[in-house]
Design a protein around this motif. Structure first.
Motif, mmCIF file in Angstrom:
data_model
loop_
_atom_site.group_PDB
_atom_site.id
_atom_site.type_symbol
_atom_site.label_atom_id
_atom_site.label_comp_id
_atom_site.label_asym_id
_atom_site.label_seq_id
_atom_site.Cartn_x
_atom_site.Cartn_y
_atom_site.Cartn_z
ATOM 1 N N ASP A 265 0.838 -1.203 0.000
ATOM 2 C CA ASP A 265 0.000 0.000 0.000
ATOM 3 C C ASP A 265 0.873 1.252 0.000
ATOM 4 O O ASP A 265 0.612 2.205 -0.734
ATOM 5 N N TRP A 266 1.899 1.250 0.857
ATOM 6 C CA TRP A 266 2.776 2.410 0.935
ATOM 7 C C TRP A 266 3.590 2.564 -0.346
ATOM 8 O O TRP A 266 3.770 3.682 -0.860
ATOM 9 N N MET A 267 4.041 1.475 -0.924
ATOM 10 C CA MET A 267 4.830 1.542 -2.148
ATOM 11 C C MET A 267 4.025 2.180 -3.282
ATOM 12 O O MET A 267 4.514 3.074 -3.983
ATOM 13 N N HIS A 268 2.759 1.754 -3.445
ATOM 14 C CA HIS A 268 1.933 2.297 -4.518
ATOM 15 C C HIS A 268 1.527 3.741 -4.231
ATOM 16 O O HIS A 268 1.501 4.579 -5.140
ATOM 17 N N MET A 269 1.212 4.042 -2.967
ATOM 18 C CA MET A 269 0.848 5.413 -2.630
ATOM 19 C C MET A 269 2.015 6.358 -2.871
ATOM 20 O O MET A 269 1.843 7.472 -3.379
ATOM 21 N N LYS A 270 3.205 5.932 -2.515
ATOM 22 C CA LYS A 270 4.390 6.764 -2.718
ATOM 23 C C LYS A 270 4.600 7.066 -4.194
ATOM 24 O O LYS A 270 4.893 8.214 -4.570
ATOM 25 N N SER A 271 4.415 6.077 -5.052
ATOM 26 C CA SER A 271 4.558 6.297 -6.498
ATOM 27 C C SER A 271 3.516 7.281 -6.998
ATOM 28 O O SER A 271 3.808 8.156 -7.838
ATOM 29 N N ARG A 272 2.294 7.158 -6.485
ATOM 30 C CA ARG A 272 1.229 8.085 -6.908
ATOM 31 C C ARG A 272 1.510 9.508 -6.431
ATOM 32 O O ARG A 272 1.160 10.478 -7.098
ATOM 33 N N LEU A 273 2.157 9.647 -5.275
ATOM 34 C CA LEU A 273 2.512 10.979 -4.768
ATOM 35 C C LEU A 273 3.469 11.689 -5.715
ATOM 36 O O LEU A 273 3.275 12.863 -6.058
ATOM 37 N N PHE A 274 4.508 10.991 -6.138
ATOM 38 C CA PHE A 274 5.483 11.600 -7.035
ATOM 39 C C PHE A 274 4.833 11.970 -8.363
ATOM 40 O O PHE A 274 5.098 13.051 -8.912
ATOM 41 N N ALA A 275 3.992 11.061 -8.872
ATOM 42 C CA ALA A 275 3.329 11.339 -10.148
ATOM 43 C C ALA A 275 2.371 12.518 -10.011
ATOM 44 O O ALA A 275 2.329 13.409 -10.871
ATOM 45 N N GLY A 276 1.584 12.534 -8.927
ATOM 46 C CA GLY A 276 0.614 13.608 -8.725
ATOM 47 C C GLY A 276 1.272 14.960 -8.518
ATOM 48 O O GLY A 276 0.756 15.990 -8.972
ATOM 49 N N ALA A 277 2.416 14.969 -7.856
ATOM 50 C CA ALA A 277 3.126 16.228 -7.600
ATOM 51 C C ALA A 277 3.994 16.642 -8.785
ATOM 52 O O ALA A 277 4.575 17.732 -8.779
ATOM 53 N N ALA A 278 4.076 15.794 -9.800
ATOM 54 C CA ALA A 278 4.921 16.050 -10.983
ATOM 55 C C ALA A 278 6.371 16.297 -10.570
ATOM 56 O O ALA A 278 7.036 17.222 -11.048
ATOM 57 N N VAL A 279 6.850 15.430 -9.684
ATOM 58 C CA VAL A 279 8.216 15.519 -9.176
ATOM 59 C C VAL A 279 8.990 14.286 -9.649
ATOM 60 O O VAL A 279 8.451 13.177 -9.609
ATOM 61 N N PRO A 280 10.233 14.429 -10.121
ATOM 62 C CA PRO A 280 11.013 13.254 -10.555
ATOM 63 C C PRO A 280 11.224 12.287 -9.397
ATOM 64 O O PRO A 280 11.252 12.681 -8.232
ATOM 65 N N HIS A 281 11.398 10.988 -9.753
ATOM 66 C CA HIS A 281 11.482 9.951 -8.719
ATOM 67 C C HIS A 281 12.684 9.033 -8.967
ATOM 68 O O HIS A 281 12.527 7.834 -9.244
ATOM 69 N N PRO A 282 13.927 9.568 -8.859
ATOM 70 C CA PRO A 282 15.103 8.681 -8.982
ATOM 71 C C PRO A 282 15.106 7.641 -7.867
ATOM 72 O O PRO A 282 14.532 7.860 -6.801
ATOM 73 N N ARG A 283 15.786 6.542 -8.110
ATOM 74 C CA ARG A 283 15.835 5.452 -7.144
ATOM 75 C C ARG A 283 16.417 5.944 -5.806
ATOM 76 O O ARG A 283 17.467 6.580 -5.770
ATOM 77 N N ASN A 284 15.701 5.632 -4.717
ATOM 78 C CA ASN A 284 16.141 5.991 -3.357
ATOM 79 C C ASN A 284 16.396 7.487 -3.186
ATOM 80 O O ASN A 284 17.238 7.902 -2.385
ATOM 81 N N CYS A 285 15.662 8.316 -3.944
ATOM 82 C CA CYS A 285 15.985 9.744 -3.956
ATOM 83 C C CYS A 285 15.748 10.426 -2.608
ATOM 84 O O CYS A 285 16.444 11.399 -2.281
ATOM 85 N N LEU A 286 14.792 9.974 -1.802
ATOM 86 C CA LEU A 286 14.545 10.638 -0.528
ATOM 87 C C LEU A 286 15.701 10.381 0.450
ATOM 88 O O LEU A 286 16.160 11.296 1.140
ATOM 89 N N ARG A 287 16.176 9.160 0.534
ATOM 90 C CA ARG A 287 17.321 8.861 1.405
ATOM 91 C C ARG A 287 18.577 9.580 0.896
ATOM 92 O O ARG A 287 19.339 10.143 1.677
ATOM 93 N N HIS A 288 18.788 9.566 -0.427
ATOM 94 C CA HIS A 288 19.940 10.274 -0.989
ATOM 95 C C HIS A 288 19.837 11.779 -0.730
ATOM 96 O O HIS A 288 20.856 12.436 -0.472
ATOM 97 N N SER A 289 18.625 12.307 -0.826
ATOM 98 C CA SER A 289 18.441 13.739 -0.563
ATOM 99 C C SER A 289 18.784 14.050 0.893
ATOM 100 O O SER A 289 19.465 15.043 1.184
ATOM 101 N N PHE A 290 18.287 13.213 1.814
ATOM 102 C CA PHE A 290 18.616 13.422 3.227
ATOM 103 C C PHE A 290 20.129 13.429 3.430
ATOM 104 O O PHE A 290 20.678 14.320 4.080
#
Length: 392
Positions: free
Chosen positions: A311-336
């Motif tokens: 559920d979280w995996m699919h919701m997270k993908s929909r968040l990036f798509a809905g916000a029109a934000v790029p989604h590189p692999r592990n980008c949130l951890r890399h950003s931190f």
């Protein structure tokens, strides 16, 4: 023969080859296969003992059938060509010289199949596990990867599997990521190394390990991160808690998706990572986390912590798509990692939060990717200013 006449073997037995197979995906995983061409037959058994007994019965039938052997025209032609090539030489000398040549050139004619070798390999791994000489995690990885390898190549002789075939199989698993590719390849190499008497030159050794260093880290800008959180705040509030754990605490997806509300110490601003929920397999208490993390985690709903992994995996993908934000692999951890190193210039502190054992390596990967100003902006993203930062 004192009047005793052996039972004539079935036609599919005469001149056939018999082999043992392992199919772990079947209720009766232990198989015997024999025959030639389209006449191959297979029987399956629940235990290896039953399979081995049947294997011997068929071998005996094949042996008894040799006295009634009828050669085909193609086989007679092949035999005549052989005799013409060797002349008066004794066939034993010819075979002896041929075996010596095959050994010197690293080639072998072992009939050992991948399935047979995999069965023995995993039995030995189980024995090492019981004796405490093999870690349970390592055993699980061996079993998982070699079982899949046997499912793909089980009926083939080990000497017939090529480096190109192994490479193609690894890539077919979705293992194009260098680290994952190398992990699978290392297990296949270990498997072949244990069977050197059957395959003196391993095809797995011909495959080069991929460069798994981080050349370019995929991160979000502070503005893109704010857009993502602003969209979640308006449209998917149940995502806020887990999203914040990845972006502002640096948790891996595999940790954030498993964390429960009880693991979070809201009062003292800390997080307990249970040993079965983190990569290091030990309990780990995180504190000294960025202040803005708690501004977001305090908004989390009970539904946030009740979500299953998928559920979280699919919701997270929909968040990036809905916000029109790029989604590189592990980008949130890399950003931190990137912004925490940039903002605070303290790799030891960053490494502690990330449960990372090598702060020098971490500094080398993430230092210099972003400015300190960008790092401070990233960790200033809060519900009250998220729209302002998203607008630039």
């Amino acid at each position: 023969m004192n009047g005793y006449k052996t039972k004539s073997p079935p036609s599919e037995i005469i001149g056939a080859k018999v082999r043992k197979l392992l199919r772990v995906d079947r209720p009766s995983p232990f198989l015997v296969q024999w025959g030639r061409g389209s006449e191959k037959k297979t029987e399956s058994f629940k235990t290896s003992e039953e399979r081995d007994q049947r294997y011997e019965e068929i071998r005996q039938d094949i042996f008894r059938g040799r006295e009634d052997r009828v050669f085909s025209d193609a086989e007679l032609t092949e035999y005549a060509a052989f005799k013409n090539a060797v002349g008066d030489a004794n066939w034993i000398d010819v075979v002896s010289g041929w075996r010596e040549y095959m050994g010197k050139t690293g080639r072998l004619t072992s009939k050992r199949t991948v399935s047979e070798a995999a069965e023995d390999y995993l039995k030995e791994a189980e024995s090492l596990l019981r004796d405490g000489k093999l870690a349970r995690d390592t055993f699980r990885q061996k079993r998982h990867k070699i079982t899949h390898f046997a499912e793909k190549f089980g009926a083939k002789r080990m000497v017939d599997v090529t480096a190109d075939e192994i490479t193609g199989w690894i890539l077919s698993l979705g293992s194009s990521n260098p680290r994952t590719f190398n992990s699978v390849l290392k297990h296949v190499r270990a498997f072949y190394n244990q069977n050197k008497k059957h395959v003196p030159v391993s095809p797995a050794d011909e495959i080069k390990l991929k460069d798994d260093s981080i050349d370019e880290v995929g991160i979000l800008t502070p503005q893109e991160t704010a857009k993502l959180f602003g969209f979640a705040l308006k449209n998917k509030p149940d995502a806020i808690g887990r999203l914040a754990l990845e972006a502002f605490a640096g948790l891996r997806f595999g940790s954030a998706d498993k964390l429960s509300k009880e693991d979070i110490n809201f009062k003292e601003r800390g997080i307990m990572l249970p040993k079965h929920k983190v990569k290091t397999r030990r309990r780990f208490y995180l504190d000294d986390l960025p202040d803005n993390l708690w501004d977001w985690v305090d908004l989390s709903t009970d539904a946030c912590w009740q979500m299953e992994k998928n559920d979280w995996m699919h919701m997270k993908s929909r968040l990036f798509a809905g916000a029109a934000v790029p989604h590189p692999r592990n980008c949130l951890r890399h950003s931190f990692c990137t912004y925490h190193v940039s903002a605070y210039k303290n790799p030891g502190r960053t490494a502690t939060i990330l449960c990372h054992q090598n702060q020098t390596q971490l500094w080398g990967h993430y230092h210099g990717i972003a400015s300190q100003a960008a790092g401070l902006t990233y960790f200033s993203i809060k519900p009250e200013n998220v729209e302002q930062i998203a607008a630039g």
